[in-house]
Enzyme design. Structure first.
Site, PDB file in Angstrom:
ATOM      1  N   ARG A 147      15.165 -11.920 -16.444  1.00  0.00           N
ATOM      2  CA  ARG A 147      14.727 -10.947 -17.458  1.00  0.00           C
ATOM      3  C   ARG A 147      14.281  -9.628 -16.798  1.00  0.00           C
ATOM      4  O   ARG A 147      13.299  -9.014 -17.209  1.00  0.00           O
ATOM      5  CB  ARG A 147      13.572 -11.507 -18.293  1.00  0.00           C
ATOM      6  CG  ARG A 147      13.919 -12.740 -19.115  1.00  0.00           C
ATOM      7  CD  ARG A 147      14.922 -12.399 -20.203  1.00  0.00           C
ATOM      8  NE  ARG A 147      15.093 -13.492 -21.135  1.00  0.00           N
ATOM      9  CZ  ARG A 147      15.964 -14.495 -20.978  1.00  0.00           C
ATOM     10  NH1 ARG A 147      16.770 -14.528 -19.932  1.00  0.00           N
ATOM     11  NH2 ARG A 147      16.057 -15.442 -21.885  1.00  0.00           N
ATOM     12  N   SER A 201      12.312 -14.695 -27.841  1.00  0.00           N
ATOM     13  CA  SER A 201      11.139 -15.076 -27.035  1.00  0.00           C
ATOM     14  C   SER A 201      10.222 -13.868 -26.897  1.00  0.00           C
ATOM     15  O   SER A 201      10.658 -12.823 -26.428  1.00  0.00           O
ATOM     16  CB  SER A 201      11.556 -15.502 -25.624  1.00  0.00           C
ATOM     17  OG  SER A 201      12.439 -16.578 -25.672  1.00  0.00           O
ATOM     18  N   GLU A 242       7.865 -10.315 -22.994  1.00  0.00           N
ATOM     19  CA  GLU A 242       9.263  -9.979 -22.706  1.00  0.00           C
ATOM     20  C   GLU A 242       9.702  -8.808 -23.585  1.00  0.00           C
ATOM     21  O   GLU A 242      10.497  -7.962 -23.189  1.00  0.00           O
ATOM     22  CB  GLU A 242      10.159 -11.194 -22.978  1.00  0.00           C
ATOM     23  CG  GLU A 242      11.599 -10.982 -22.563  1.00  0.00           C
ATOM     24  CD  GLU A 242      12.588 -11.761 -23.390  1.00  0.00           C
ATOM     25  OE1 GLU A 242      13.001 -11.251 -24.457  1.00  0.00           O
ATOM     26  OE2 GLU A 242      12.968 -12.867 -22.968  1.00  0.00           O
TER      27      GLU A 242
HETATM   28  P1  FAD Z   1      16.715  -2.794 -28.374  1.00  0.00           P
HETATM   29  O1  FAD Z   1      15.631  -3.635 -28.967  1.00  0.00           O
HETATM   30  O2  FAD Z   1      17.375  -1.797 -29.235  1.00  0.00           O
HETATM   31  O3  FAD Z   1      16.118  -2.050 -27.080  1.00  0.00           O
HETATM   32  C1  FAD Z   1      15.372  -2.750 -26.113  1.00  0.00           C
HETATM   33  C2  FAD Z   1      14.851  -1.729 -25.072  1.00  0.00           C
HETATM   34  O4  FAD Z   1      15.934  -1.136 -24.362  1.00  0.00           O
HETATM   35  C3  FAD Z   1      14.095  -0.552 -25.683  1.00  0.00           C
HETATM   36  O5  FAD Z   1      13.062  -0.187 -24.779  1.00  0.00           O
HETATM   37  C4  FAD Z   1      15.139   0.562 -25.791  1.00  0.00           C
HETATM   38  O6  FAD Z   1      14.578   1.848 -25.749  1.00  0.00           O
HETATM   39  C5  FAD Z   1      15.989   0.301 -24.554  1.00  0.00           C
HETATM   40  N1  FAD Z   1      17.427   0.606 -24.730  1.00  0.00           N
HETATM   41  C6  FAD Z   1      18.238   0.157 -25.720  1.00  0.00           C
HETATM   42  N2  FAD Z   1      19.517   0.523 -25.474  1.00  0.00           N
HETATM   43  C7  FAD Z   1      19.508   1.218 -24.312  1.00  0.00           C
HETATM   44  C8  FAD Z   1      20.526   1.849 -23.522  1.00  0.00           C
HETATM   45  N3  FAD Z   1      21.802   1.821 -23.876  1.00  0.00           N
HETATM   46  N4  FAD Z   1      20.151   2.482 -22.374  1.00  0.00           N
HETATM   47  C9  FAD Z   1      18.846   2.512 -21.993  1.00  0.00           C
HETATM   48  N5  FAD Z   1      17.839   1.930 -22.688  1.00  0.00           N
HETATM   49  C10 FAD Z   1      18.168   1.286 -23.836  1.00  0.00           C
HETATM   50  N6  FAD Z   1      17.464 -12.264 -25.022  1.00  0.00           N
HETATM   51  C11 FAD Z   1      17.933 -13.038 -23.999  1.00  0.00           C
HETATM   52  O7  FAD Z   1      17.992 -12.589 -22.845  1.00  0.00           O
HETATM   53  N7  FAD Z   1      18.357 -14.310 -24.226  1.00  0.00           N
HETATM   54  C12 FAD Z   1      18.322 -14.884 -25.445  1.00  0.00           C
HETATM   55  O8  FAD Z   1      18.702 -16.037 -25.601  1.00  0.00           O
HETATM   56  C13 FAD Z   1      17.836 -14.100 -26.540  1.00  0.00           C
HETATM   57  N8  FAD Z   1      17.769 -14.624 -27.777  1.00  0.00           N
HETATM   58  C14 FAD Z   1      17.293 -13.866 -28.806  1.00  0.00           C
HETATM   59  C15 FAD Z   1      17.243 -14.433 -30.090  1.00  0.00           C
HETATM   60  C16 FAD Z   1      16.772 -13.701 -31.169  1.00  0.00           C
HETATM   61  C17 FAD Z   1      16.744 -14.341 -32.541  1.00  0.00           C
HETATM   62  C18 FAD Z   1      16.349 -12.357 -30.975  1.00  0.00           C
HETATM   63  C19 FAD Z   1      15.885 -11.539 -32.138  1.00  0.00           C
HETATM   64  C20 FAD Z   1      16.388 -11.784 -29.704  1.00  0.00           C
HETATM   65  C21 FAD Z   1      16.842 -12.533 -28.609  1.00  0.00           C
HETATM   66  N9  FAD Z   1      16.908 -12.012 -27.294  1.00  0.00           N
HETATM   67  C22 FAD Z   1      17.398 -12.766 -26.272  1.00  0.00           C
HETATM   68  C23 FAD Z   1      16.399 -10.647 -27.014  1.00  0.00           C
HETATM   69  C24 FAD Z   1      17.423  -9.519 -27.294  1.00  0.00           C
HETATM   70  O9  FAD Z   1      18.480  -9.989 -28.080  1.00  0.00           O
HETATM   71  C25 FAD Z   1      17.979  -8.921 -26.008  1.00  0.00           C
HETATM   72  O10 FAD Z   1      16.937  -8.436 -25.196  1.00  0.00           O
HETATM   73  C26 FAD Z   1      18.956  -7.767 -26.282  1.00  0.00           C
HETATM   74  O11 FAD Z   1      19.614  -7.408 -25.096  1.00  0.00           O
HETATM   75  C27 FAD Z   1      18.272  -6.540 -26.876  1.00  0.00           C
HETATM   76  O12 FAD Z   1      19.281  -5.632 -27.264  1.00  0.00           O
HETATM   77  P2  FAD Z   1      19.038  -4.508 -28.334  1.00  0.00           P
HETATM   78  O13 FAD Z   1      20.239  -3.631 -28.331  1.00  0.00           O
HETATM   79  O14 FAD Z   1      18.656  -5.091 -29.643  1.00  0.00           O
HETATM   80  O15 FAD Z   1      17.796  -3.750 -27.678  1.00  0.00           O
HETATM   81  N1  EPU Z   2       8.904 -26.031 -25.474  1.00  0.00           N
HETATM   82  C1  EPU Z   2       7.815 -26.639 -26.089  1.00  0.00           C
HETATM   83  N2  EPU Z   2       7.451 -26.196 -27.325  1.00  0.00           N
HETATM   84  C2  EPU Z   2       8.103 -25.195 -27.957  1.00  0.00           C
HETATM   85  C3  EPU Z   2       9.196 -24.575 -27.328  1.00  0.00           C
HETATM   86  C4  EPU Z   2       9.579 -25.017 -26.074  1.00  0.00           C
HETATM   87  O1  EPU Z   2       7.204 -27.551 -25.537  1.00  0.00           O
HETATM   88  O2  EPU Z   2       7.707 -24.855 -29.087  1.00  0.00           O
HETATM   89  C5  EPU Z   2       9.311 -26.503 -24.126  1.00  0.00           C
HETATM   90  C6  EPU Z   2      10.126 -27.795 -24.141  1.00  0.00           C
HETATM   91  O3  EPU Z   2       9.755 -28.528 -22.987  1.00  0.00           O
HETATM   92  C7  EPU Z   2      11.547 -27.312 -23.970  1.00  0.00           C
HETATM   93  C8  EPU Z   2      11.344 -26.093 -23.068  1.00  0.00           C
HETATM   94  O4  EPU Z   2      10.115 -25.534 -23.515  1.00  0.00           O
HETATM   95  O5  EPU Z   2      12.369 -28.260 -23.363  1.00  0.00           O
HETATM   96  C9  EPU Z   2      12.448 -25.068 -23.098  1.00  0.00           C
HETATM   97  O6  EPU Z   2      12.667 -24.633 -24.431  1.00  0.00           O
HETATM   98  P1  EPU Z   2      14.038 -23.892 -24.842  1.00  0.00           P
HETATM   99  O7  EPU Z   2      15.198 -24.674 -24.340  1.00  0.00           O
HETATM  100  O8  EPU Z   2      13.967 -23.603 -26.292  1.00  0.00           O
HETATM  101  O9  EPU Z   2      14.031 -22.579 -23.969  1.00  0.00           O
HETATM  102  P2  EPU Z   2      12.898 -21.505 -23.665  1.00  0.00           P
HETATM  103  O10 EPU Z   2      12.510 -21.629 -22.235  1.00  0.00           O
HETATM  104  O11 EPU Z   2      11.809 -21.588 -24.666  1.00  0.00           O
HETATM  105  C10 EPU Z   2      14.593 -19.707 -22.837  1.00  0.00           C
HETATM  106  C11 EPU Z   2      14.830 -18.258 -23.069  1.00  0.00           C
HETATM  107  C12 EPU Z   2      15.607 -18.047 -24.357  1.00  0.00           C
HETATM  108  C13 EPU Z   2      16.953 -18.749 -24.222  1.00  0.00           C
HETATM  109  C14 EPU Z   2      16.691 -20.244 -23.998  1.00  0.00           C
HETATM  110  C15 EPU Z   2      17.964 -21.034 -23.754  1.00  0.00           C
HETATM  111  C16 EPU Z   2      13.027 -17.063 -21.978  1.00  0.00           C
HETATM  112  C17 EPU Z   2      11.792 -16.263 -22.140  1.00  0.00           C
HETATM  113  N3  EPU Z   2      13.567 -17.542 -23.110  1.00  0.00           N
HETATM  114  O12 EPU Z   2      13.718 -20.155 -23.882  1.00  0.00           O
HETATM  115  O13 EPU Z   2      15.840 -16.641 -24.515  1.00  0.00           O
HETATM  116  O14 EPU Z   2      17.743 -18.579 -25.387  1.00  0.00           O
HETATM  117  O15 EPU Z   2      15.846 -20.408 -22.827  1.00  0.00           O
HETATM  118  O16 EPU Z   2      18.461 -20.791 -22.488  1.00  0.00           O
HETATM  119  O17 EPU Z   2      13.498 -17.232 -20.861  1.00  0.00           O
HETATM  120  C18 EPU Z   2      14.946 -14.641 -25.450  1.00  0.00           C
HETATM  121  O18 EPU Z   2      14.893 -14.206 -24.296  1.00  0.00           O
HETATM  122  O19 EPU Z   2      14.625 -13.955 -26.437  1.00  0.00           O
HETATM  123  C19 EPU Z   2      15.409 -16.015 -25.673  1.00  0.00           C
HETATM  124  C20 EPU Z   2      15.463 -16.581 -26.871  1.00  0.00           C
END
Ligand code: FAD
Ligand code: EPU
Length: 337
Positions: A162, A237, A333
């Site tokens: 991240r 997250s 994050e």
């Molecule tokens: P924005 O929210 O629009 O911007 C984020 C930041 O970047 C802001 O500070 C903005 O100013 C800056 N920015 C945006 N675009 C640019 C650009 N082109 N150049 C320079 N700066 C810029 N993330 C994960 O890593 N793994 C996951 O599994 C994951 N799951 C998610 C699930 C859900 C339901 C949600 C809502 C989010 C999740 N995320 C996850 C977080 C998110 O999707 C990512 O961080 C994504 O890359 C953000 O993109 P965005 O375009 O929406 O960013």
């Molecule tokens: N867990 C709990 N309680 C909860 C949630 C999670 O105990 O309510 C524990 C469990 O042990 C579970 C473990 O956490 O096995 C891992 O949970 P999960 O697989 O849901 O993944 P995560 O670590 O919570 C991360 C990323 C996610 C990504 C998933 C899958 C971060 C901060 N988050 O979540 O990214 O989708 O793994 O790879 O690293 C995001 O960045 O926005 C995001 C959703």
């Protein structure tokens, strides 16, 4: 291209927070972008992609630049691999589906992550054993200082968990305009080591998975765990999973036998923040219109009309409680603005 005034950002952030931008412009080509960032009248600028990784806590008293640069192109290919360029405003998941439709492998585990292509390198998006850096070749970005395009190779980007140069030294100094990916054309490197993927594939009756099956499996897993921002406002997250020393971990294990961990190095382990938050008693807790999701304690939610400051205060209370119980600081994050 038209600069608008006093625009609500509610439709532009997945938390669904209703704050206003003093000025707002949607930009769909590089020349317009260069022009906009040169305007002396707007000193305070916010780059907006899909708005899925930000918590807006107040009105933005400057110019919001909504990046709408579209386009996907094949740059080069050989027998085994292809270089694909996607512009920053392409929706990430739609781009992943385009790759899968063309049988280009590498991004399937990153299916259904919200946001735009141009934002993906900033926090090196990751899920289910894969990170953006694994398929990243280079990106182009405009310097806000020189207004010139600059290339960033994989090593320039200094990707980590991240993390990247765009969250460190280059923070706020560049706008990423496009990203090039190196993808496989055949002999895909399937990554199904995450337990949940194997069991989901079994459930789907697939024993010899293709990248298309992996994408479908990931989509099912994610839909069962994470709230859909169209239904409940959230930013995925809210916190990063903390990395702690093994010594600290061993001490915690004496009191919390079931504490989960993932090895990082000889001396360090990663702890799921979701577990720490759940054990701190916050999972599923609702306060007025905001709270902690019932299935995933790492996700803070807006049930309708929550204020950004209410969610921010809840996040601080969670940080304080986790620190008091476990001695671990969990870092946000999400970008807080
Ligand atoms: P924005 O929210 O629009 O911007 C984020 C930041 O970047 C802001 O500070 C903005 O100013 C800056 N920015 C945006 N675009 C640019 C650009 N082109 N150049 C320079 N700066 C810029 N993330 C994960 O890593 N793994 C996951 O599994 C994951 N799951 C998610 C699930 C859900 C339901 C949600 C809502 C989010 C999740 N995320 C996850 C977080 C998110 O999707 C990512 O961080 C994504 O890359 C953000 O993109 P965005 O375009 O929406 O960013
Ligand atoms: N867990 C709990 N309680 C909860 C949630 C999670 O105990 O309510 C524990 C469990 O042990 C579970 C473990 O956490 O096995 C891992 O949970 P999960 O697989 O849901 O993944 P995560 O670590 O919570 C991360 C990323 C996610 C990504 C998933 C899958 C971060 C901060 N988050 O979540 O990214 O989708 O793994 O790879 O690293 C995001 O960045 O926005 C995001 C959703």
């Amino acid at each position: 291209m038209q600069i608008q005034n006093n625009i609500s950002l509610k439709p532009y952030n997945t938390f669904g927070i209703d704050v206003n931008a003093k000025h707002f412009v949607s930009v769909s080509n590089i020349n317009d972008l260069k022009h906009i960032i040169s305007l002396k009248a707007y000193t305070n600028k916010l780059i907006l992609g899909g708005g899925s990784n930000m918590l807006l806590t107040k009105d933005f008293e400057g110019l919001v630049i909504h990046l709408n640069l579209k386009g996907i192109a094949i740059i080069s290919e050989d027998e085994n691999s292809v270089i694909v360029k996607a512009n920053a405003g392409e929706n990430w998941h739609e781009f992943v589906l385009w790759c899968i439709k063309n049988d280009f492998g590498g991004l399937e585990n990153l299916s259904l992550i919200p946001g735009n292509v141009g934002t993906a390198p900033i926090q090196n998006i990751g899920a289910y054993g894969v990170e953006l850096k694994d398929s990243f070749e280079m990106c182009e970005a405009i310097s806000l200082e020189t207004k010139k395009l600059q290339c960033f190779t994989k090593s320039d980007c200094k990707f980590g968990y991240r993390n990247s140069i765009f969250k460190q030294k280059a923070k706020g100094k560049f706008i990423i305009t496009s990203v090039n990916f190196k993808l496989t054309k055949n002999k895909h490197n399937l990554n199904i080591k995450y337990g949940a993927i194997t069991s989901q594939l079994e459930l789907m009756g697939v024993s010899n998975p293709k990248i298309q099956d992996i994408s479908k499996a990931i989509i099912s897993i994610r839909e069962s765990k994470l709230p859909n921002p169209k239904e409940i406002g959230n930013s995925g997250s809210f916190f990063k999973n903390p990395i702690i020393s093994k010594t600290h971990f061993n001490t915690l294990k004496e009191n919390f036998e079931d504490i989960p961990s993932y090895p990082i190095s000889e001396d360090e382990v990663k702890i799921p923040a979701g577990w720490l938050i759940e054990k701190s008693g916050f999972k599923g807790k609702r306060f007025d219109d905001y709270g902690v999701h019932k299935n995933q304690a790492l996700v803070l939610v807006n049930y309708g009309n929550a204020k950004g400051t209410e969610i921010l205060n809840l996040s601080k209370l969670i940080q304080k409680t986790v620190k008091r119980i476990f001695g671990i600081f969990i870092e946000a994050e999400v970008n807080i603005l």
